[in-house]
Write an enzyme that holds these catalytic residues in place. Structure first.
Site, PDB file in Angstrom:
ATOM      1  N   THR A  55       0.849  -1.198   0.000  1.00  0.00           N
ATOM      2  CA  THR A  55       0.000   0.000   0.000  1.00  0.00           C
ATOM      3  C   THR A  55       0.881   1.242   0.000  1.00  0.00           C
ATOM      4  O   THR A  55       0.638   2.188  -0.759  1.00  0.00           O
ATOM      5  CB  THR A  55      -0.948  -0.016   1.220  1.00  0.00           C
ATOM      6  OG1 THR A  55      -1.773  -1.181   1.141  1.00  0.00           O
ATOM      7  CG2 THR A  55      -1.817   1.226   1.258  1.00  0.00           C
ATOM      8  N   SER A  76       4.586  -6.983  -2.111  1.00  0.00           N
ATOM      9  CA  SER A  76       4.382  -7.029  -0.670  1.00  0.00           C
ATOM     10  C   SER A  76       4.931  -8.325  -0.090  1.00  0.00           C
ATOM     11  O   SER A  76       4.608  -9.412  -0.585  1.00  0.00           O
ATOM     12  CB  SER A  76       2.884  -6.942  -0.369  1.00  0.00           C
ATOM     13  OG  SER A  76       2.662  -7.114   1.009  1.00  0.00           O
ATOM     14  N   GLY A  77       5.741  -8.224   0.964  1.00  0.00           N
ATOM     15  CA  GLY A  77       6.357  -9.413   1.560  1.00  0.00           C
ATOM     16  C   GLY A  77       5.354 -10.464   2.005  1.00  0.00           C
ATOM     17  O   GLY A  77       5.528 -11.661   1.743  1.00  0.00           O
ATOM     18  N   HIS A  78       4.279 -10.015   2.653  1.00  0.00           N
ATOM     19  CA  HIS A  78       3.394 -11.012   3.287  1.00  0.00           C
ATOM     20  C   HIS A  78       2.545 -11.789   2.300  1.00  0.00           C
ATOM     21  O   HIS A  78       1.865 -12.743   2.673  1.00  0.00           O
ATOM     22  CB  HIS A  78       2.547 -10.372   4.389  1.00  0.00           C
ATOM     23  CG  HIS A  78       1.384  -9.544   3.942  1.00  0.00           C
ATOM     24  ND1 HIS A  78       0.118 -10.059   3.871  1.00  0.00           N
ATOM     25  CD2 HIS A  78       1.285  -8.247   3.570  1.00  0.00           C
ATOM     26  CE1 HIS A  78      -0.716  -9.089   3.474  1.00  0.00           C
ATOM     27  NE2 HIS A  78      -0.033  -7.998   3.276  1.00  0.00           N
ATOM     28  N   CYS A  83     -10.387  -6.885   2.215  1.00  0.00           N
ATOM     29  CA  CYS A  83     -10.584  -5.509   2.656  1.00  0.00           C
ATOM     30  C   CYS A  83     -12.060  -5.137   2.623  1.00  0.00           C
ATOM     31  O   CYS A  83     -12.511  -4.279   3.353  1.00  0.00           O
ATOM     32  CB  CYS A  83      -9.815  -4.559   1.756  1.00  0.00           C
ATOM     33  SG  CYS A  83      -8.189  -5.169   1.343  1.00  0.00           S
TER      34      CYS A  83
HETATM   35  C1  LIG Z   1      -2.523  -7.311  -0.683  1.00  0.00           C
HETATM   36  C2  LIG Z   1      -2.446  -6.423  -1.861  1.00  0.00           C
HETATM   37  C3  LIG Z   1      -2.011  -5.094  -1.740  1.00  0.00           C
HETATM   38  C4  LIG Z   1      -1.677  -4.465  -0.414  1.00  0.00           C
HETATM   39  O1  LIG Z   1      -0.523  -5.019   0.152  1.00  0.00           O
HETATM   40  P1  LIG Z   1      -0.146  -4.641   1.671  1.00  0.00           P
HETATM   41  O2  LIG Z   1       1.289  -5.010   1.767  1.00  0.00           O
HETATM   42  O3  LIG Z   1      -1.024  -5.469   2.535  1.00  0.00           O
HETATM   43  O4  LIG Z   1      -0.366  -3.185   1.849  1.00  0.00           O
HETATM   44  C5  LIG Z   1      -1.936  -4.323  -2.885  1.00  0.00           C
HETATM   45  N1  LIG Z   1      -2.261  -4.830  -4.080  1.00  0.00           N
HETATM   46  C6  LIG Z   1      -2.676  -6.103  -4.239  1.00  0.00           C
HETATM   47  C7  LIG Z   1      -3.006  -6.609  -5.603  1.00  0.00           C
HETATM   48  C8  LIG Z   1      -2.783  -6.940  -3.140  1.00  0.00           C
HETATM   49  O5  LIG Z   1      -3.217  -8.189  -3.309  1.00  0.00           O
END
Ligand SMILES: *Cc1c(COP(=O)(O)O)cnc(C)c1O
Length: 398
Positions: A77, A204-206, A330
């Protein structure tokens, strides 16, 4: 009554993933004996600074970038916000911003704010398979003095893969800046920023077995943008704030695991996903596949079970230990149907019955067999309770 089951079948990996044991091991020393600040002048900080530099090389290698082009952030994000708002801030109000109707809220909300602040914003739609309208993109670009295009690489809800190579070529032709939210392709598709000439890219790492709270922003050398976080000189002045050293180490390890395992893993995931899709489609009539089956992430399956509510399905599956999601995580908590499924023009009776299954390296074929045994009776039970059905379909009411 809620039935407690010992089993957990986690099929919500597009929302978040388990941190790989190897990634946990990689970060532990940096909570302990290696707690130095990489910006410090002394040898204690210097050693950590060298480790962060090595981690940056590993992350760069993952997408075939140079280490100087990698900025560590707190999440995707933040990466998306930095890319969009930083570019808008540099170029000013003359910058036209073009995006799609099916982006993650990290992009959509950011673009909505930029519109409120006076930018000319254009949104590109998708067809009923979730495919991007490239002619609409060209049209949106024409006449713009300077444009920023933000198109995701793959969709988090349906797994539909967008033709980013073509989008990049169109952007080049028009002299536009191209940012892509590549969160969902990390570890699922090879990413090479030399072959796919994006200007900025977020991960994003997670979402690929590193911890929550660490993100990547790739910014191609020469791309003009302003920092979003102001303060110290970290990340070569492009993102202030002391580096999250333990998570950077875990992220680098997750990148290494993803890079080395990807080829075999995507084949294994696709086999499980395809079995799940075929089994559920055969056992549950009046079910639709959402998204582009020809261009889809190997780990993602989005189905619409007509005439019933996705929330009710997810609730009953949860009792059986099966974790799935409806719409995007979300959006859960509101009963608003998913903006992605709606943008595809899925019929009303199917929009609400959408369920997403997303797999990872920690799933097995036994998980799939369990879902195939347990889920069809849940669907049948909910259908029996529903006032709607093929003979009583509100979309065909006269
Ligand atoms: C999960 C996700 C995000 C946000 O990632 P965060 O690290 O949780 O802020 C943005 N774009 C996509 C396509 C995602 O799946």
């Amino acid at each position: 009554m809620t039935v407690q089951t010992a089993k957990t079948i986690y099929l919500d990996n597009n929302a978040t993933t388990r941190v790989a044991d190897e990634a946990v091991q990689a970060m532990l020393p940096y909570f302990g004996e290696k707690y130095g600040n990489p910006s410090s002048m002394h040898v204690f900080g210097g050693a950590v600074s060298r480790d962060v530099a090595k981690a940056r090389e590993e992350v760069a290698r993952f997408i075939n970038a140079s280490p100087e082009e990698i900025i560590f952030t707190s999440c995707a994000t933040e990466s998306d916000n930095t890319a969009l708002r930083g570019t808008a801030s540099f170029h000013g109000k003359d910058l036209r911003i073009i995006t799609t109707a099916v982006e993650h809220p990290a992009v959509l909300q950011c673009v909505r704010r930029l519109k409120a602040e006076g930018h000319d914003v254009r949104t590109i739609g998708v067809d009923n398979l979730g495919r991007l309208d490239l002619d609409a993109l060209k049209e949106a670009l024409s006449g713009a003095k300077k444009a920023l295009v933000s198109v995701m690489w793959a969709n988090n809800e349906t797994g539909t893969i967008f033709p980013v190579d073509e989008v990049a070529a169109i952007c080049k032709e028009h002299g536009a800046i191209f940012h892509t939210d590549a969160v969902q392709v990390a570890g699922k598709l090879p990413v090479d920023v030399q072959k796919t000439p994006v200007d900025m890219l977020a991960m994003s790492g997670h979402k690929f077995h590193a911890p929550k709270g660490i993100g990547i922003l790739y910014v191609r050398k020469g791309t003009k943008t302003r920092p979003f976080m102001l303060g110290g000189h970290q990340e070569s002045g492009r993102r202030a704030g002391t580096e999250n050293v333990p998570y950077i180490m875990a992220l680098a390890e997750a990148c290494r695991l993803a890079r080395e395992g990807m080829a075999a893993e995507t084949v294994r995931l696709a086999a499980m996903r395809d079995k799940l899709e075929a089994g559920l489609m055969a056992a549950c009539p009046d079910t639709l596949v959402n998204g582009d089956r020809e261009h889809r992430l190997s780990n993602t399956l989005n189905l619409s079970f007509k005439y019933i509510e996705g929330e009710a399905i997810a609730y009953h599956l949860s009792d059986l230990g099966i974790c799935v999601s409806t719409g995007s995580a979300c959006a859960s908590g509101s009963l608003e149907p998913s903006h992605v499924i709606r943008a595809m023009g899925v019929p009303f009776t199917a929009v609400h019955g959408s369920v997403r299954f997303s797999l990872s390296r920690y799933n097995t074929m036994e998980d799939i067999d369990y879902v195939l045994a347990e889920m069809p009776p849940v669907i049948k039970m909910l259908r029996d309770l529903s006032p709607f059905g093929p003979d009583n379909d509100p979309t065909t009411f006269k």
